[in-house]
Design a protein around this motif. Structure first.
Motif, PDB file in Angstrom:
ATOM      1  N   ARG A 130      13.476 -39.123 -11.516  1.00 49.80           N
ATOM      2  CA  ARG A 130      13.254 -38.132 -12.577  1.00 49.80           C
ATOM      3  C   ARG A 130      14.519 -37.938 -13.405  1.00 49.80           C
ATOM      4  N   LEU A 131      14.339 -37.614 -14.664  1.00 53.50           N
ATOM      5  CA  LEU A 131      15.470 -37.293 -15.542  1.00 53.50           C
ATOM      6  C   LEU A 131      15.838 -35.826 -15.385  1.00 53.50           C
ATOM      7  N   ALA A 132      17.112 -35.558 -15.133  1.00 57.55           N
ATOM      8  CA  ALA A 132      17.576 -34.167 -15.053  1.00 57.55           C
ATOM      9  C   ALA A 132      17.579 -33.538 -16.435  1.00 57.55           C
ATOM     10  N   THR A 168      12.545 -33.694 -14.365  1.00 54.31           N
ATOM     11  CA  THR A 168      12.422 -33.053 -13.049  1.00 54.31           C
ATOM     12  C   THR A 168      11.313 -31.991 -13.038  1.00 54.31           C
TER      13      THR A 168
ATOM     14  N   ALA B 132      23.241 -29.934 -14.574  1.00 54.22           N
ATOM     15  CA  ALA B 132      21.832 -30.314 -14.476  1.00 54.22           C
ATOM     16  C   ALA B 132      21.465 -30.559 -13.010  1.00 54.22           C
ATOM     17  N   GLU B 133      20.196 -30.323 -12.683  1.00 53.71           N
ATOM     18  CA  GLU B 133      19.741 -30.479 -11.303  1.00 53.71           C
ATOM     19  C   GLU B 133      19.183 -31.885 -11.113  1.00 53.71           C
ATOM     20  N   GLN B 134      19.905 -32.698 -10.369  1.00 51.29           N
ATOM     21  CA  GLN B 134      19.516 -34.086 -10.141  1.00 51.29           C
ATOM     22  C   GLN B 134      19.784 -34.432  -8.683  1.00 51.29           C
ATOM     23  N   PRO B 135      18.797 -34.198  -7.831  1.00 50.98           N
ATOM     24  CA  PRO B 135      19.004 -34.416  -6.386  1.00 50.98           C
ATOM     25  C   PRO B 135      19.455 -35.840  -6.044  1.00 50.98           C
ATOM     26  N   LEU B 136      19.071 -36.826  -6.866  1.00 53.96           N
ATOM     27  CA  LEU B 136      19.446 -38.211  -6.559  1.00 53.96           C
ATOM     28  C   LEU B 136      20.953 -38.434  -6.638  1.00 53.96           C
TER      29      LEU B 136
END
Lengths: 272, 272
Positions: A130-132, A168, B132-136
């Protein structure tokens, strides 16, 4: 053809302190070149200038333009990649006001995609990546591209020419290296890129063309459910033009009339 | 001291096709060196190995360890920065399975922060830039650092030694180049870094120390309201150790006993 760094032929990056390498602190453009001409140059330069303004990179836009023209002339044909970094840095995230932006120009052969991608359309992979949502960077073609790198690593099967990326929150945004359009009831739609995504040069050109041709067009949030109800679906970028999407997940589409129309326009834009 | 690229002294990056430059496709570590020793080396190597695993970068960890040891020995004292990229690439986000990860080692002088930062504490700027929220990518010290670059550009006033970053949902996460701890009613708290943030090596060392010393510690989401009610607040990283926060927005704190205790532990870890 040999690369240029700051206008000089070079095979190496003279500095290990470049902020492009250290932090992805810069921008890039990938430009199709034919008959010595960089195609869609004004749109590429507009996006680059916007990126410089938003990231506060004080680059000489006139110099970049003249260098791109000269390099494309020398190339003749192929893909011209410009990497523009903020320049060198001391240790730490803070940039020196004296940092001199660095221009790197690279040539590669014209992309060799199968003709079938444009003619019969492509199968679109469903990326889990997913793109943040980061409004400060959304739309820009900056050098922080790990999301695309991870997404592209999700599939090796050559049956898929591209992959769909959502954000996201689940909104449909774009391909890994393309923008996405859908058609529903005669209306063209493409994702709003204020939270994430790259505002592609071909996307901008097609939006302008749609306006000229009085094709109704919405730049808006698109859900997966809306995508699934599309009458037509296509991808675009400034290298290959337009690829119809013929398959995504368990859905399939014929190549629609609006797709063919815009594909023709893209082809004209990528001709000299 | 001269930099090393893949174990050889070098002033330049031999390739303009490095994916670190093109996409920020890589990781880094910033390691304090004293008396020829890279400090907190095991924790740095653990984080690097985790990053390689999550980004599928097939680097030779034993070679990296021996190179860091040899380079630190030659440096004597200062800051050792390792940049590990996925190596060279053809055009496009897809990585070749044959890409050979590239190791770049750089030396810079020991950080010259005022003693007062550690003794009396620092004033913390309130950054508008959100993570930004980016779990990856969360937790990793990867090369996509535009958020930190933008955040660090928000203030020039040297009265602020660091800036506080929240995520796009408003949670308190970390400093621009530090992790953040707060103390409330004798309980230590630091942000959960599963959505964003860099899981710092000193943060890991202090969490381990707290466990050994039976100091109750929660790794959890922290709101701004919670931060404002902290009894103690401090920052840490693997170069400077611990800085108490004495001021943030219109709030101020004395340097608390738990902060001093953990600062002493950090000092020991950064001694040889």
């Amino acid at each position: 053809m040999q690369s240029w760094v700051d206008g000089q032929p070079a095979n190496a990056l003279a500095s290990l302190k470049d902020r492009g390498l250290a932090y992805g602190d810069g921008l890039f453009e990938t430009i199709a070149v034919k008959a010595g001409q960089p195609l869609l140059l004004e749109l590429h330069l507009q996006r680059l200038a916007l990126g410089c303004s938003r990231l506060a990179i004080a680059a000489d836009q006139a110099l970049i333009r003249s260098e791109l023209l000269a390099y494309a002339q020398a190339m003749g044909e192929g893909i011209l990649k410009l990497i523009l970094t903020r320049g060198d840095s001391l240790r730490g995230y803070g940039a020196s006001p004296e940092a001199k932006p660095r221009r790197i120009l690279q040539a590669s052969p014209a992309a060799a995609y199968p003709d079938a991608y444009g003619q019969q359309g492509i199968a679109l992979f469903d990326c889990a990546t997913r793109l943040a949502e980061q409004p400060l960077l959304a739309g820009l073609k900056h050098l922080n591209r790990l999301e695309q790198v991870i997404a592209r690593s999700e599939w090796q099967d050559p049956a898929y020419a591209e992959g769909l990326m959502r954000d996201t929150s689940g909104r449909v945004i774009e391909g890994v290296f393309s923008n996405l359009f859908m058609v529903r009831d005669g209306v063209l739609m493409t994702a709003d890129l204020h939270r994430c995504g790259v505002a592609g040069v071909m996307r901008a050109a097609l939006l302008a063309a749609a306006e000229r041709l009085f094709i109704p067009c919405h730049v808006t949030d698109i859900s997966l459910a809306q995508l699934q109800q599309a009458d037509e679906l296509f991808l675009c970028n400034s290298v290959y033009g337009v690829w119809p999407v013929r398959a995504f997940a368990d859905l399939s589409w014929p190549v629609g009339p609006l797709t063919r129309k815009l594909q023709g326009i893209a082809r004209t834009l990528l001709d000299v």
